[in-house]
Design a protein around this motif. Structure first.
Motif, PDB file in Angstrom:
ATOM      1  N   ASP A 118       0.833  -1.203   0.000  1.00  0.00           N
ATOM      2  CA  ASP A 118       0.000   0.000   0.000  1.00  0.00           C
ATOM      3  C   ASP A 118       0.867   1.252   0.000  1.00  0.00           C
ATOM      4  O   ASP A 118       0.587   2.231  -0.716  1.00  0.00           O
ATOM      5  N   ILE A 119       1.908   1.252   0.828  1.00  0.00           N
ATOM      6  CA  ILE A 119       2.828   2.391   0.868  1.00  0.00           C
ATOM      7  C   ILE A 119       3.499   2.548  -0.493  1.00  0.00           C
ATOM      8  O   ILE A 119       3.668   3.664  -1.003  1.00  0.00           O
ATOM      9  N   ASN A 120       3.891   1.423  -1.084  1.00  0.00           N
ATOM     10  CA  ASN A 120       4.585   1.446  -2.372  1.00  0.00           C
ATOM     11  C   ASN A 120       3.708   1.966  -3.501  1.00  0.00           C
ATOM     12  O   ASN A 120       4.177   2.693  -4.367  1.00  0.00           O
ATOM     13  N   PHE A 121       2.437   1.554  -3.511  1.00  0.00           N
ATOM     14  CA  PHE A 121       1.585   1.997  -4.625  1.00  0.00           C
ATOM     15  C   PHE A 121       0.131   2.273  -4.258  1.00  0.00           C
ATOM     16  O   PHE A 121      -0.357   3.371  -4.483  1.00  0.00           O
ATOM     17  N   TRP A 122      -0.589   1.271  -3.736  1.00  0.00           N
ATOM     18  CA  TRP A 122      -2.046   1.356  -3.685  1.00  0.00           C
ATOM     19  C   TRP A 122      -2.531   2.589  -2.932  1.00  0.00           C
ATOM     20  O   TRP A 122      -3.436   3.295  -3.406  1.00  0.00           O
ATOM     21  N   ALA A 123      -1.960   2.872  -1.772  1.00  0.00           N
ATOM     22  CA  ALA A 123      -2.386   4.051  -1.012  1.00  0.00           C
ATOM     23  C   ALA A 123      -1.823   5.331  -1.614  1.00  0.00           C
ATOM     24  O   ALA A 123      -2.499   6.367  -1.650  1.00  0.00           O
TER      25      ALA A 123
END
Length: 648
Positions: A118-123
């Motif tokens: 999530d930190i890397n992309f989704w969020a």
């Protein structure tokens, strides 16, 4: 407290679902995933033109138009519509679905982003959507290394996030994520009769815990593989649900499901292909020889939706120069000899076989059965055989379902293994069975969870005749199939992960937020303060020159989330050894519109002074990159200057 926008969109969703349910004579729980798929495509188009917020006007016009249409009908017709709406809204299936959604909203709206992906992309990406009101401009996506990840699930998260227009609330994104997943499970409830709370409440809990049988990541983060699993399972079930359905609804629903499936994750096209194969095989098994050509022709029309959705996204990514590092690696594998099969193929194979045969799909113990991938695979085959023998599935159709389950599972587990010895060859954590099982669990979710949803749906649809005997208690007669479903989930679910995802996470929120804060050091804090001048309503990309003293790729990912929607590309440079010409090449290659260099003891003047306005470069200051007549220069940016341009 709900905002006006929140109330508006709840009414919008309900009105649209009622229209679908009334027109096609289906339940609201069947209309819900269809509405969400249609919403994804509407938001997809709006995001392309940077006007996601226009959905508010669309919602208002839809509600207003519906009121005008209903009021324009004769009195008898208005009364019929009112009765229909009340009947649909009081169906046990819809009551159960609403109850579960209310629990999920109340319990998960306080969640915060913690999962690494999530930190890397989704969020990071959905935060960019929230502020930019659409997709980022050319070279300006907030997570540059994951640019071509499809936006289907992101758009539903945005829809829920924007229900609170005052601030970005991470918890609302989780509400959107869980709602999207559950929507494709709700058609399992459509045969529900009666409103006994002693059954409806455990049934709602069973739906929540169902994915925990074979998946854990979806309870902690925005795991797109679980979303794909729910859509894929919903598609298989919808393909078998032809009786009593109008042709437009039957094929339209299938097309929408596959169209959204490929917009959830790039690998979705594989599952879309499996789904199309199943559709053709299943329909051909139920039609006479003379109609098989027609069945294949309509399957081609269904295939047009994922082709359009996936193709349009690929074209957009090409135009906007969005690419993923894994996509780049895969292309190099296929087009060059730069990469080959991993030198650890034997070790990967050993870890894969040990994990596949001996490690449970969820980490904690269940009440009765801890299913390994192999055991679940065998159980799927056994269940289909039992369904065939018990004539729950017609013999010819049962054989197709059995062989499709066997072959599709074997093929995709083979794809997962192949990915580990090629694209993921450097991921050494998969050399251990304990690491490999996590990968099998996550990437195999569309098969495991999707097939469980599919077989559960067949049982709930056709298993009722086993409980229709005269001596059966009324509770068993009415709810026998659902009681068996509840028992199955109860014996195999991962309760800890399901509980933690719904309620248990609250004990960890402060700790998780502190862990995130610890990833933002003094250098990152200074950068965040400096780039505030760029605002949050326009695409911008910054080339951030890091000192070359230590790798900080983990900090970079956390910083990228905090600074989103501003896009940051990092360059770790030893400025003592760098030349001006080389630095200009690196800056141009970043396609950034701005430059920032963190504080360093190096003599930065020898590198940057020659291209800096006023002749003296300063670290910790934001500069606009200006290209004139083939010459690059740095123009110092202060708080009063307007934002112009995205990148070079």
């Amino acid at each position: 407290m709900l905002s006006f926008v929140g109330i508006l969109h709840i009414c919008f969703a309900l009105v649209c679902m009622l229209w679908l349910a009334g027109y096609f004579q289906v339940s609201l729980t069947e209309a819900m995933p269809v509405f969400l798929c249609m919403l994804v495509f509407v938001l997809y188009g709006l995001a392309m033109v940077h006007h996601l917020s226009w959905i508010d006007q669309i919602a208002g016009m839809t509600i207003g138009g519906s009121v005008v249409v209903v009021l324009g009908r004769k009195r008898e017709e208005r009364q019929r519509i009112r009765r229909m709406c009340l009947d649909k809204m009081t169906e046990p299936s819809f009551v159960t679905a609403v109850f579960l959604l209310l629990v999920v909203v109340l319990c998960t709206s306080g969640k915060v982003v913690t999962w690494w992906d999530d930190i890397n992309f989704w969020a990071t990406d959905v935060k960019s959507l929230y502020y930019l009101d659409g997709f980022a401009g050319k070279y300006a996506n907030a997570a540059p290394e994951f640019g071509d990840y499809p936006p289907g699930g992101q758009l539903i998260k945005w829809w829920f996030l924007h229900l609170d227009p005052r601030m970005f609330r991470e918890g609302l994104a989780f509400v959107g994520y869980y709602t999207m997943n559950l929507a494709f499970l709700f058609p399992l409830l459509r045969k529900l009769k009666g409103k006994n709370p002693l059954v409806l409440v455990p049934l709602a809990a069973a739906l929540w815990f169902l994915p925990s049988i074979a998946e854990v990541y979806g309870y902690e983060g925005f795991c797109a593989d679980l979303t794909m699993a729910c859509i894929y399972g919903g598609f298989l079930l919808a393909a078998t649900d032809r009786e009593g359905k109008r042709e437009l609804f039957y094929y339209g629903r299938l097309a929408l499901y596959l169209g959204v499936l490929v917009l959830v994750k790039s690998i979705g096209f594989v599952w879309a292909l499996f789904g199309l194969v199943f559709l053709v095989l299943y329909r051909c098994s139920t039609w006479q020889e003379s109609r098989k050509r027609a069945a294949a022709g309509k399957a081609v029309l269904v295939a047009a939706a994922p082709l359009f959705a996936g193709g349009s996204w690929m074209l957009f990514c090409l135009l906007m120069r969005r690419i993923t590092k894994t996509t780049s690696t895969a292309v190099k594998y296929m087009t060059t000899d730069e990469y080959g099969i991993s030198g650890y193929t034997r070790e990967f194979a050993s870890a894969f076989m040990k994990a596949f045969a001996g490690f449970p799909l969820h980490k904690e113990r269940s009440i009765a059965v801890d299913l390994t991938p192999l055991l679940l695979y065998l159980c799927v085959c056994l269940v289909v055989v039992l369904f065939d023998k018990a004539q729950i599935i017609p013999t010819k159709t049962g054989k197709i379902v059995l062989w499709f389950s066997v072959v599709s599972g074997a093929v995709f587990y083979g794809v997962i293994f192949l990915a580990h010895i090629t694209i993921f060859a450097t991921e050494t954590q998969y050399l251990e069975p304990s690491g490999m099982i996590s990968s099998i669990e996550r990437y195999g979710a569309p098969f495991t969870i999707g097939t469980i949803i599919f077989l559960s749906g067949i049982w709930l649809e056709h298993g009722g005749r086993f409980f229709e005997k005269e001596r059966m208690p009324a509770l068993v007669k009415n709810y026998g199939t659902y009681l068996c479903f509840i028992l199955f989930v109860a014996l195999t679910a991962g309760y800890h992960v399901g509980y933690h995802g719904l309620v248990g996470y609250l004990a960890d929120v402060e700790v998780r937020l502190q862990e995130r804060a610890d990833m933002i050091g003094e250098d990152e804090t200074k950068f965040l303060e400096t780039v505030q001048v760029l605002g949050t309503d326009s695409s911008a990309r910054v080339c951030y020159i890091r000192r070359g003293d230590a790798p900080r790729w983990v900090n970079n990912s956390y910083l990228a989330y905090e600074v989103s929607p501003v896009s940051v590309v990092y360059r770790s440079v030893n400025l003592d050894d760098a030349s001006t010409d080389w630095m200009i090449q690196e800056i141009r290659a970043s396609h950034a519109g701005y430059l920032y260099a963190e504080e360093t003891d190096a003599d930065v003047g020898t590198v940057f002074d020659a291209i800096t306005d006023a002749g003296e470069f300063s670290c910790g200051v934001l500069y606009r990159l200006v290209e004139e007549d083939g010459t690059l220069r740095l123009e110092r940016l202060d708080g009063q200057q307007a934002l112009t341009g995205n990148g070079l």
